[in-house]
Write a protein that holds these residues in place. Structure first.
Motif, PDB file in Angstrom:
ATOM      1  N   GLY A 119       0.810  -1.212   0.000  1.00 26.55           N
ATOM      2  CA  GLY A 119       0.000   0.000   0.000  1.00 26.55           C
ATOM      3  C   GLY A 119       0.843   1.262   0.000  1.00 26.55           C
ATOM      4  N   MET A 120       1.924   1.266   0.792  1.00 28.06           N
ATOM      5  CA  MET A 120       2.800   2.438   0.842  1.00 28.06           C
ATOM      6  C   MET A 120       3.521   2.655  -0.494  1.00 28.06           C
ATOM      7  N   ARG A 121       3.841   1.547  -1.173  1.00 24.76           N
ATOM      8  CA  ARG A 121       4.487   1.665  -2.491  1.00 24.76           C
ATOM      9  C   ARG A 121       3.536   2.297  -3.510  1.00 24.76           C
ATOM     10  N   GLY A 122       2.232   2.072  -3.328  1.00 27.39           N
ATOM     11  CA  GLY A 122       1.270   2.731  -4.193  1.00 27.39           C
ATOM     12  C   GLY A 122       1.320   4.242  -4.021  1.00 27.39           C
ATOM     13  N   GLY A 123       1.382   4.700  -2.766  1.00 26.41           N
ATOM     14  CA  GLY A 123       1.530   6.128  -2.505  1.00 26.41           C
ATOM     15  C   GLY A 123       2.838   6.668  -3.054  1.00 26.41           C
ATOM     16  N   TRP A 124       3.882   5.867  -2.926  1.00 28.29           N
ATOM     17  CA  TRP A 124       5.189   6.230  -3.483  1.00 28.29           C
ATOM     18  C   TRP A 124       5.064   6.422  -4.992  1.00 28.29           C
ATOM     19  N   GLY A 125       4.291   5.557  -5.654  1.00 26.67           N
ATOM     20  CA  GLY A 125       4.096   5.659  -7.097  1.00 26.67           C
ATOM     21  C   GLY A 125       3.406   6.956  -7.494  1.00 26.67           C
ATOM     22  N   LEU A 126       2.472   7.423  -6.666  1.00 28.69           N
ATOM     23  CA  LEU A 126       1.804   8.706  -6.931  1.00 28.69           C
ATOM     24  C   LEU A 126       2.824   9.837  -6.938  1.00 28.69           C
ATOM     25  N   GLY A 127       3.683   9.858  -5.917  1.00 26.80           N
ATOM     26  CA  GLY A 127       4.711  10.894  -5.862  1.00 26.80           C
ATOM     27  C   GLY A 127       5.673  10.807  -7.022  1.00 26.80           C
ATOM     28  N   ASN A 128       6.048   9.586  -7.371  1.00 20.74           N
ATOM     29  CA  ASN A 128       6.984   9.408  -8.473  1.00 20.74           C
ATOM     30  C   ASN A 128       6.383   9.854  -9.799  1.00 20.74           C
ATOM     31  N   ALA A 129       5.070   9.627  -9.982  1.00 23.87           N
ATOM     32  CA  ALA A 129       4.404  10.062 -11.212  1.00 23.87           C
ATOM     33  C   ALA A 129       4.488  11.576 -11.353  1.00 23.87           C
ATOM     34  N   LEU A 130       4.205  12.283 -10.264  1.00 21.26           N
ATOM     35  CA  LEU A 130       4.277  13.746 -10.293  1.00 21.26           C
ATOM     36  C   LEU A 130       5.690  14.217 -10.617  1.00 21.26           C
ATOM     37  N   PHE A 131       6.672  13.528 -10.024  1.00 18.67           N
ATOM     38  CA  PHE A 131       8.058  13.960 -10.236  1.00 18.67           C
ATOM     39  C   PHE A 131       8.561  13.583 -11.628  1.00 18.67           C
ATOM     40  N   VAL A 132       8.387  12.308 -12.021  1.00 13.82           N
ATOM     41  CA  VAL A 132       8.976  11.806 -13.266  1.00 13.82           C
ATOM     42  C   VAL A 132       8.430  12.532 -14.494  1.00 13.82           C
ATOM     43  N   ALA A 133       7.096  12.595 -14.611  1.00 15.10           N
ATOM     44  CA  ALA A 133       6.505  13.225 -15.788  1.00 15.10           C
ATOM     45  C   ALA A 133       6.883  14.701 -15.865  1.00 15.10           C
ATOM     46  N   THR A 134       6.903  15.375 -14.726  1.00 11.86           N
ATOM     47  CA  THR A 134       7.202  16.804 -14.705  1.00 11.86           C
ATOM     48  C   THR A 134       8.685  17.061 -14.910  1.00 11.86           C
ATOM     49  N   ALA A 135       9.542  16.168 -14.409  1.00 13.42           N
ATOM     50  CA  ALA A 135      10.988  16.342 -14.584  1.00 13.42           C
ATOM     51  C   ALA A 135      11.363  16.273 -16.058  1.00 13.42           C
ATOM     52  N   LEU A 136      10.790  15.313 -16.782  1.00 17.21           N
ATOM     53  CA  LEU A 136      11.070  15.198 -18.215  1.00 17.21           C
ATOM     54  C   LEU A 136      10.598  16.452 -18.942  1.00 17.21           C
ATOM     55  N   THR A 137       9.376  16.889 -18.639  1.00 22.57           N
ATOM     56  CA  THR A 137       8.839  18.096 -19.269  1.00 22.57           C
ATOM     57  C   THR A 137       9.696  19.313 -18.932  1.00 22.57           C
ATOM     58  N   ALA A 138      10.117  19.426 -17.674  1.00 22.36           N
ATOM     59  CA  ALA A 138      10.912  20.573 -17.239  1.00 22.36           C
ATOM     60  C   ALA A 138      12.249  20.628 -17.964  1.00 22.36           C
ATOM     61  N   ILE A 139      12.941  19.496 -18.027  1.00 23.89           N
ATOM     62  CA  ILE A 139      14.258  19.474 -18.669  1.00 23.89           C
ATOM     63  C   ILE A 139      14.150  19.782 -20.158  1.00 23.89           C
TER      64      ILE A 139
END
Length: 411
Positions: A119-139
């Protein structure tokens, strides 16, 4: 005279529009270094999968759900990253992602059962989605050296994070399986501080920043045949990728330190090829053709692992060599997606990532179940079949994606 003037100006334009990969705005480097820390989280947990199974009395398929919940939530969350970013901005989205990862990784380390960790890894995935998709767009948005080099920089951050993560995870995991979870939490706090202090508030904002995206935008983007083709291929390819990442630790027969060193070698090759080899393949062979070759070779490698699963040294060698193939393919396919359509980058990234991580969600659990029902050889063979299908999707739809090579040469 006019023709001569145009010819004389070509080199000047090339110099201005194609600066060195290392000549980037400060905001790009802020995202880059935070990205390294963020991507450490993926490899940091890998060496402790067998330890979690043994100490919490869990089966391989249950432990593999740590990847399934992570990737499933990530896939769904990718659909709303554009909505969130368009409303609160790139910097705040990145900061929100780091906070969520830090909180849920710490809660995972404090968990007492495998289902709590899932369950905690699911929450971790939410945070990672926000970071990963936005990091690629930002760079890609902030970079001054074009899409191709921006993607290389992004993949370099991915590779460096993934390569260092297993070594740190093996060291922390040898003390306790909880160590890597708490380690990720500390690293993400560092990433938060770095982004908050270095990245300007308005970094990455454009004239269109006021335009709000909707949940339907990624699905509309998938109407573009080229983006759909790359997304489907990535979903199938991720079956092989996460079979290697989530299942191989169970059959390598190594302790936490040993697994850490094996996946360190894997990550180093992944990082090296994504930065230095993939661009050369794009120039000399072409993006689409190179992608097909990498997929076929990775499929062959998984098939070899399926046949010789009981031969430890060969399995270790295959895992390490796979890093080179995966590094090349990750850069090639990400570059292709950025050049596939004229859809806004954040929307294209969300649509592609949604399909990509669906494969990553199904594969780990499927691999564990196949091993329990049949034998340890079957997961690798099935992973190889999916990777060959990924290559077939590219070949069958070649006429719909050939423009990617033209766009890359013109970039």
């Amino acid at each position: 005279m006019t023709q001569r003037t145009k010819m004389e100006k070509v080199p000047e334009i090339g110099i201005q529009d194609d600066p060195s990969l290392l000549k980037q705005p400060k905001a790009v480097w802020a995202v880059f270094f935070a990205g390294i820390i963020a991507f450490m989280g993926l490899g940091l947990v890998d060496p402790i999968l067998p330890a979690i199974a043994n100490q919490l009395n869990a089966t391989q398929s249950e432990v593999s759900l740590l990847f399934t919940s992570y990737n499933a939530v990530m896939a769904l969350a990718m659909l709303v990253t554009g909505i969130i970013t368009s409303r609160i901005g790139i910097k705040r989205t990145l900061l929100a992602g780091t906070v969520i990862i830090a909180v849920f990784s710490a809660l995972g380390g404090a968990s007492s059962g495998v289902w709590e960790i899932i369950g905690m890894r699911g929450g971790w995935g939410l945070g990672n989605a926000l970071f990963v998709a936005t990091a690629l767009t930002a760079i890609v948005t902030l970079s001054k050296s074009g899409n191709g080099k921006a993607v290389i920089l992004y993949e370099a951050a991915v590779g460096l994070g993934i390569s260092v993560g297993p070594l740190l995870g093996g060291w922390l995991g040898a003390m306790s399986w909880r160590g890597p979870f708490f380690g990720v939490a500390v690293l993400m706090v560092i990433a938060f501080i770095f982004l908050f202090t270095v990245m300007p508030k308005t970094a990455g904002q454009s004239a269109n920043a006021s335009k709000k995206t909707s949940l339907a935008d990624p699905f509309r983007a998938l109407k573009h045949r080229s983006l759909l083709v790359f997304g489907m291929s990535a979903a199938l390819y991720n079956f092989g990728f996460f079979t290697l990442l989530a299942y191989a630790p169970f059959v390598l027969g190594l302790d936490e330190h040993g697994l850490g060193f094996v996946f360190l070698g894997w990550g180093i090759l992944l990082a090296f090829t994504s930065v230095f080899m993939a661009p050369k393949l794009e120039q000399r062979v072409g993006t689409v053709k190179s992608m097909c070759w990498m997929l076929v070779l990775f499929g062959v490698l998984l098939a070899i692992m399926g046949i010789f699963t009981s031969t430890q040294w060969l399995l270790i060698a295959c895992v390490i060599v796979a890093g080179a193939l995966l590094g090349n393919n990750n850069t090639l396919i990400t570059t292709a997606v950025m050049n596939a359509t004229d859809v806004e980058r954040s929307t294209a990234s969300a649509a592609y990532s949604f399909l990509r991580f669906i494969g990553g969600a199904i594969a780990p659990f499927l691999a564990g179940k196949l091993a329990e029902i049949f034998n340890p050889h079957v997961p690798f063979i099935v992973g190889a079949v999916f990777v060959f299908l990924a290559a077939s999707v590219i070949v069958w739809n070649k006429r719909h994606i050939r423009h990617v090579d033209i766009a890359e040469r013109a970039a």
